[in-house]
Design a protein around this motif. Sequence first.
Motif, short mmCIF file in Angstrom:
data_model
loop_
_atom_site.label_atom_id
_atom_site.label_comp_id
_atom_site.label_asym_id
_atom_site.label_seq_id
_atom_site.Cartn_x
_atom_site.Cartn_y
_atom_site.Cartn_z
N LYS A 52 66.95 46.17 -5.48
CA LYS A 52 65.71 45.68 -4.85
C LYS A 52 64.59 45.53 -5.87
N LEU A 53 64.52 46.47 -6.82
CA LEU A 53 63.53 46.34 -7.89
C LEU A 53 63.82 45.11 -8.74
N SER A 54 65.08 44.94 -9.12
CA SER A 54 65.42 43.81 -9.99
C SER A 54 65.17 42.49 -9.27
N TRP A 55 65.39 42.47 -7.97
CA TRP A 55 65.13 41.25 -7.21
C TRP A 55 63.63 40.92 -7.20
N GLY A 58 62.61 40.07 -10.84
CA GLY A 58 63.21 38.79 -11.23
C GLY A 58 62.50 37.60 -10.58
N ALA A 59 62.14 37.74 -9.30
CA ALA A 59 61.42 36.65 -8.62
C ALA A 59 60.06 36.40 -9.28
N PHE A 60 59.38 37.49 -9.68
CA PHE A 60 58.08 37.33 -10.35
C PHE A 60 58.24 36.67 -11.73
N LEU A 61 59.31 37.02 -12.43
CA LEU A 61 59.51 36.52 -13.80
C LEU A 61 60.08 35.11 -13.87
N LYS A 62 60.47 34.55 -12.73
CA LYS A 62 61.04 33.20 -12.75
C LYS A 62 60.08 32.25 -13.46
N ASN A 63 60.61 31.49 -14.40
CA ASN A 63 59.86 30.51 -15.19
C ASN A 63 58.86 31.16 -16.16
N LYS A 64 59.01 32.47 -16.43
CA LYS A 64 58.19 33.15 -17.44
C LYS A 64 59.10 33.51 -18.60
N LYS A 65 58.51 33.82 -19.75
CA LYS A 65 59.34 34.11 -20.93
C LYS A 65 59.97 35.50 -20.89
N CYS A 66 59.40 36.43 -20.14
CA CYS A 66 59.94 37.79 -20.08
C CYS A 66 61.27 37.79 -19.34
N GLY A 181 51.35 47.48 -14.57
CA GLY A 181 50.29 47.44 -15.58
C GLY A 181 50.40 46.30 -16.56
N ILE A 182 51.63 45.91 -16.94
CA ILE A 182 51.77 44.87 -17.96
C ILE A 182 51.63 43.46 -17.39
N PHE A 183 51.60 43.33 -16.05
CA PHE A 183 51.47 42.01 -15.42
C PHE A 183 50.32 42.07 -14.40
N GLU A 184 49.21 41.55 -14.77
CA GLU A 184 48.04 41.57 -13.89
C GLU A 184 48.33 40.86 -12.57
N GLY A 185 48.00 41.52 -11.46
CA GLY A 185 48.15 40.92 -10.15
C GLY A 185 49.53 41.07 -9.53
N PHE A 186 50.48 41.66 -10.25
CA PHE A 186 51.84 41.82 -9.73
C PHE A 186 52.01 43.25 -9.22
#
Length: 195
Positions: A52-55, A58-66, A181-186
Amino acid sequence: MITNIDQLDFSRQYTYADYLTWKFEDRVELIKGWISRMSPAPLRFHQDISFKLSWQIGAFLKNKKCKIYMAPFDVRLTNKRKKATNKSIVSVVQPDLCVICDTSKLDEKGCIGAPDWVIEILSRGNTKKEMKDKFSLYEENGVKEYWIVFPDYFQVQAYDLLDNKFVLRNTYTKGDEIPVGIFEGFTIDSDDMFA
C-alpha cells in the motif's frame, strides 16, 4: 564460492566483494562488514503495508525522476572518504522501501550511495536492527528521511536529517495524513496503509 550460509565466519567482517560470491538462498545484509541475517518471510500484514505504501508513493512519483524500490533491493552504502569499490564497501542493506532521486546512484545491481528516503517496516525480532544499527547507518550515510513503521501499534516514526543527525519529526498513528518531508505537499494516507 560460498553455497551455504553455515560456511561463513560470523566472527569476521566481510566486504561487498565477498557478498557477491555468496550463492545461498538465505537473505543477509552487511552492516559495517558484519553479517546480519534477515528475518524469515514477513507476516502478511507487513507485506500489505509495504504494497500500500509503494502504491501511494509510486502513484505520486509517476512522471517524476525519483524511483521507488522494494526489498529485495541492494543498497550499498559507501564510506565518503574512500573511492567506492566492491572491496571498500562494507554495508549492503535491503530496506523494505527506498526512494532514490539521484538516478546516477542506480546501476544493474541496485543503488550505490544513500537513498533520499528509506522506510523500514518492523517485523517481530528485527526491532534492534532497525532502531539502532540501521538507524545509525542511514544517519551517517546521509539518508534525508527515514520512517520506521510499527505494524502492531499502527504507528510511523518519521525522522528528518538535520545537521547530519536524525530528528524525530513526529510519531503518526492510524487516522493521520503523514507528510513526506522530501516532497512538499505529498502525504501518505495512514488509514489506507494500515487497512
